[in-house]
Write a protein that holds these residues in place. Structure first.
Motif, PDB file in Angstrom:
ATOM      1  N   PHE A   1      13.709   7.062   2.892  1.00 37.54           N
ATOM      2  CA  PHE A   1      12.624   6.242   3.758  1.00 37.54           C
ATOM      3  C   PHE A   1      13.287   5.109   4.312  1.00 37.54           C
ATOM      4  N   TYR A   2      12.854   4.987   5.602  1.00 36.14           N
ATOM      5  CA  TYR A   2      13.386   3.701   6.262  1.00 36.14           C
ATOM      6  C   TYR A   2      12.301   2.843   6.954  1.00 36.14           C
ATOM      7  N   PRO A   3      12.347   1.692   6.950  1.00 37.35           N
ATOM      8  CA  PRO A   3      10.993   0.739   7.737  1.00 37.35           C
ATOM      9  C   PRO A   3      10.995   1.209   9.287  1.00 37.35           C
ATOM     10  N   THR A   4      12.251   1.403   9.684  1.00 35.90           N
ATOM     11  CA  THR A   4      12.350   1.688  10.997  1.00 35.90           C
ATOM     12  C   THR A   4      13.104   2.571  11.561  1.00 35.90           C
TER      13      THR A   4
ATOM     14  N   ILE B   1       9.527   5.464   8.483  1.00 32.40           N
ATOM     15  CA  ILE B   1      10.392   6.949   8.909  1.00 32.40           C
ATOM     16  C   ILE B   1      10.847   7.584   7.757  1.00 32.40           C
ATOM     17  N   VAL B   2      10.605   8.865   7.696  1.00 32.22           N
ATOM     18  CA  VAL B   2      11.455   9.672   6.505  1.00 32.22           C
ATOM     19  C   VAL B   2      12.585  10.563   7.345  1.00 32.22           C
ATOM     20  N   ALA B   3      13.764  10.356   6.423  1.00 28.12           N
ATOM     21  CA  ALA B   3      14.907  11.111   6.980  1.00 28.12           C
ATOM     22  C   ALA B   3      15.055  11.953   5.725  1.00 28.12           C
ATOM     23  N   VAL B   4      15.841  13.031   6.406  1.00 25.31           N
ATOM     24  CA  VAL B   4      16.183  14.369   5.545  1.00 25.31           C
ATOM     25  C   VAL B   4      17.653  14.519   5.450  1.00 25.31           C
ATOM     26  N   THR B   5      18.544  14.148   4.517  1.00 22.88           N
ATOM     27  CA  THR B   5      19.838  14.127   4.183  1.00 22.88           C
ATOM     28  C   THR B   5      20.352  15.772   4.660  1.00 22.88           C
ATOM     29  N   SER B   6      19.605  16.635   4.195  1.00 20.60           N
ATOM     30  CA  SER B   6      20.015  18.177   4.462  1.00 20.60           C
ATOM     31  C   SER B   6      19.873  18.494   5.738  1.00 20.60           C
ATOM     32  N   THR B   7      19.445  18.004   6.686  1.00 14.38           N
ATOM     33  CA  THR B   7      19.381  18.217   8.142  1.00 14.38           C
ATOM     34  C   THR B   7      19.685  17.080   8.997  1.00 14.38           C
TER      35      THR B   7
ATOM     36  N   GLN C   1      18.461   5.424  12.443  1.00 14.80           N
ATOM     37  CA  GLN C   1      19.673   5.791  13.357  1.00 14.80           C
ATOM     38  C   GLN C   1      20.854   5.134  12.920  1.00 14.80           C
ATOM     39  N   TYR C   2      20.792   3.868  12.303  1.00 15.22           N
ATOM     40  CA  TYR C   2      21.943   3.074  11.916  1.00 15.22           C
ATOM     41  C   TYR C   2      22.691   3.598  10.607  1.00 15.22           C
ATOM     42  N   ALA C   3      21.772   4.479  10.046  1.00 15.74           N
ATOM     43  CA  ALA C   3      22.016   5.197   8.926  1.00 15.74           C
ATOM     44  C   ALA C   3      22.699   6.571   9.325  1.00 15.74           C
ATOM     45  N   GLY C   4      22.776   6.918  10.323  1.00 16.20           N
ATOM     46  CA  GLY C   4      23.542   8.192  10.832  1.00 16.20           C
ATOM     47  C   GLY C   4      22.511   9.258  11.291  1.00 16.20           C
ATOM     48  N   PHE C   5      21.136   8.912  11.138  1.00 13.04           N
ATOM     49  CA  PHE C   5      20.160  10.259  11.311  1.00 13.04           C
ATOM     50  C   PHE C   5      19.742  10.276  12.733  1.00 13.04           C
ATOM     51  N   ARG C   6      19.264  11.642  13.184  1.00  9.65           N
ATOM     52  CA  ARG C   6      19.088  11.547  14.619  1.00  9.65           C
ATOM     53  C   ARG C   6      17.534  11.946  14.699  1.00  9.65           C
TER      54      ARG C   6
ATOM     55  N   MET D   1       0.812  -1.252  -0.124  1.00 12.47           N
ATOM     56  CA  MET D   1      -0.084  -0.032  -0.106  1.00 12.47           C
ATOM     57  C   MET D   1       0.798   1.095   0.000  1.00 12.47           C
ATOM     58  N   ILE D   2       2.171   1.402   0.625  1.00 18.71           N
ATOM     59  CA  ILE D   2       2.902   2.295   0.713  1.00 18.71           C
ATOM     60  C   ILE D   2       4.324   2.118   0.537  1.00 18.71           C
ATOM     61  N   GLY D   3       4.330   1.134  -0.366  1.00 14.75           N
ATOM     62  CA  GLY D   3       5.665   0.722  -0.614  1.00 14.75           C
ATOM     63  C   GLY D   3       6.947   1.389  -1.467  1.00 14.75           C
ATOM     64  N   ASP D   4       6.230   2.122  -2.502  1.00 12.83           N
ATOM     65  CA  ASP D   4       6.689   3.010  -3.485  1.00 12.83           C
ATOM     66  C   ASP D   4       7.067   4.410  -2.747  1.00 12.83           C
ATOM     67  N   PHE D   5       7.978   5.092  -3.340  1.00 12.57           N
ATOM     68  CA  PHE D   5       8.676   6.217  -3.013  1.00 12.57           C
ATOM     69  C   PHE D   5       7.613   7.426  -3.347  1.00 12.57           C
ATOM     70  N   ASP D   6       6.835   7.438  -4.511  1.00  7.36           N
ATOM     71  CA  ASP D   6       6.039   8.461  -4.637  1.00  7.36           C
ATOM     72  C   ASP D   6       4.664   8.334  -3.635  1.00  7.36           C
ATOM     73  N   SER D   7       4.254   7.162  -3.073  1.00  6.18           N
ATOM     74  CA  SER D   7       3.098   7.245  -2.273  1.00  6.18           C
ATOM     75  C   SER D   7       3.428   7.824  -0.868  1.00  6.18           C
TER      76      SER D   7
END
Length: 502
Positions: A50-53, A24-30, A58-63, A1-7
């Motif tokens: 976008f990340y599933p959890t 989860i939505v992560a923002v590379t600029s911030t 966090q593992y990818a370096g976002f806070r 249902m929400i698997g693609d980027f556009d959705s």
């Protein structure tokens, strides 16, 4: 249902709260990650990941975003619906298995090596078991910092951290703040309701709509004297937790469930919260469930009249399995009486530190070992059903039947059906309530058959089972709607002979 980027990006652009917890939505600029409904300005597409959890982000370096608190959302319903190894691992991690038993314990429960489990979770979820458990510990720490006045040192160890240094580093990495700053910010924002008289006051999020009145009425109608009570819209019960006992009071709040916990050991906070969420099915997606039934000629009108109906779960799967046997061929009131007798005769007394003279909570439900040693006079059951209860308890005690959050549901059902005196009704009831199976069905249940007969459908079990095929994968919710249509607590009687084999 929400698997693609556009959705997903459309959900973020519209700040749709229905998808909070789904991803989860992560923002590379911030360098931060948010829930989909975060009120901040929608980031540019090129800066979004976008990340599933939250653990994967966090593992990818976002806070974590300090504005939307992305960990303070309902969990993804995906982990309850799915039955694969990744979903089973997520349920166990949420229950604190990694904190208590380590990655080796988690891998052992799932039947994998540690290396293979790590590869599987990274591929499926974007992070390994340690990173996912780290996220859980950080969330528990935030709850303790915001809802108690405990010294920060005690918060660290209660949240499952092995050292103060590890605690400080994790909090800074996840929330970009020190523990002290997090405590002050949380109190200014009114995230929690504080701690009084040893009580931890929390608010549990959920997805709208939620029929909380119907949910609490269901639990209240089955409240067992000594371990449960229901009065004035507040459901209370005792909890048997990994490190000690506890009690909880649950009631409706403004957009949240009011949850008041008293714990013998604060290390059990995370497990207690997760078990309360399972009890109330708070991670479900009611829009998806109700939408699947909306056009159905039988269930459609029932859903329209009671949107957001949930499937009540349990805080202890082994307790629910025993109560399912106690409830065979008797009314709800009769099952409560039998369970109350078993509690008085075999249950442990509630620790003095948790007792309240004004309350009716006095015991913990008996552990399988105590039930396995009980005599017929202690259970109050006829000989054949007493033997079934004792056999079930012995199988649970020896680990022959596993009902933990990571249990293989199909295997658990097969093991239950292999026990003398347990038939399809009991096995399906345990799957529905103890294991959180969203697609369990009870074609022989008297309440289900009566409800369908009232709605104009023949009530024979074979016809009922065929009819229910169109309600997959949400048949557990269909059962709840049919029971509710009777206008009261259904008489959950098992009329099939396979349940009463001598």
């Amino acid at each position: 249902m929400i698997g693609d980027f556009d959705s997903r990006y459309r959900a973020v652009s519209s700040r749709d709260e229905r998808f909070d917890g789904w991803f989860i939505v992560a923002v590379t600029s911030t360098g931060i990650y948010c829930r989909p409904s975060c009120p901040a300005v929608t980031p540019k597409r090129k800066n979004v990941r976008f990340y599933p959890t939250a653990g994967a982000a966090q593992y990818a370096g976002f806070r974590a975003c300090k504005r939307c608190l992305p960990d303070a959302v309902p969990g993804s319903p995906e982990w309850d619906v799915r039955a694969d190894a990744a979903a089973r691992a997520m349920r166990l991690i949420s229950d604190g298995v990694v904190d208590r038993e380590g990655v080796s314990g988690l891998a052992g429960r799932l039947g994998y090596t540690e290396r293979h489990l790590h590869r599987l979770l990274v591929a499926e979820l974007g992070a390994g078991p340690l990173a996912l458990a780290r996220t859980r510990r950080a969330h528990t720490a935030r709850l303790l910092l915001e809802s108690t006045g405990l010294p920060i040192t005690q918060v660290a160890f209660a949240a499952g951290f092995s050292s103060i240094r590890q605690f400080n580093e994790t909090v800074r990495a996840v929330f970009a703040a020190t523990p002290g700053e997090l405590r002050r910010a949380g109190r200014r924002g009114g995230v929690s309701e504080g701690m009084e008289r040893g009580e931890i006051h929390l608010r549990l999020p959920y997805r709208e709509p939620l029929d909380i009145g119907g949910l609490l009425d269901f639990l209240g109608a089955r409240a067992v004297p000594g371990i449960e009570s229901y009065e004035g819209g507040v459901y209370r019960r005792t909890l048997r937790l990994p490190h000690g006992a506890g009690t909880v009071a649950l009631s409706a709040g403004e957009g949240r469930i009011r949850c008041v916990l008293r714990l013998e050991d604060l290390r059990d906070l995370g497990a207690a919260v997760q078990r309360c969420r399972r009890l109330l099915d708070l991670d479900a997606d009611p829009v998806a469930v109700d939408g699947a039934f909306a056009a159905d000629p039988i269930l459609g009108p029932l859903v329209a009249g009671r949107p957001g109906l949930r499937t009540p779960g349990g805080t202890d799967a082994e307790e629910l399995a025993a109560r399912a046997v106690l409830g065979q061929q008797v009314s709800v009131a009769g099952a409560r009486t039998l369970a109350g007798r078993l509690v008085r005769n075999c249950g442990d007394g509630l620790p003095v530190s948790l007792q309240d003279p004004a309350e009716t909570l006095t015991h913990l439900f008996p552990e399988p070992a105590a039930i396995a040693e009980a005599g017929p006079d202690q259970s109050g059951l006829p000989g054949a059903r007493h033997e079934t209860l004792v056999s079930l308890a012995g199988s649970l005690e020896r680990g022959e039947v596993l009902l933990d959050p990571g249990a293989d549901r199909d295997e658990a059902r097969r093991r239950l059906l292999s026990l003398r005196g347990i038939g399809p009704w009991t096995a399906s009831y345990v799957a529905m309530r103890a294991l959180g199976e969203p697609d369990a069905f009870l074609p022989t249940d008297l309440g289900v058959r009566r409800a369908l007969a009232r709605l104009g459908h023949p009530g024979n079990p074979r016809g009922v089972e065929a009819l229910a095929e169109r309600w997959r994968p949400w048949r557990s919710y269909a059962v709840q709607h049919l029971w509710k249509s009777l206008g009261g607590a259904p008489k959950e009687k098992e009329a099939r002979r396979e349940e009463t084999v001598a």
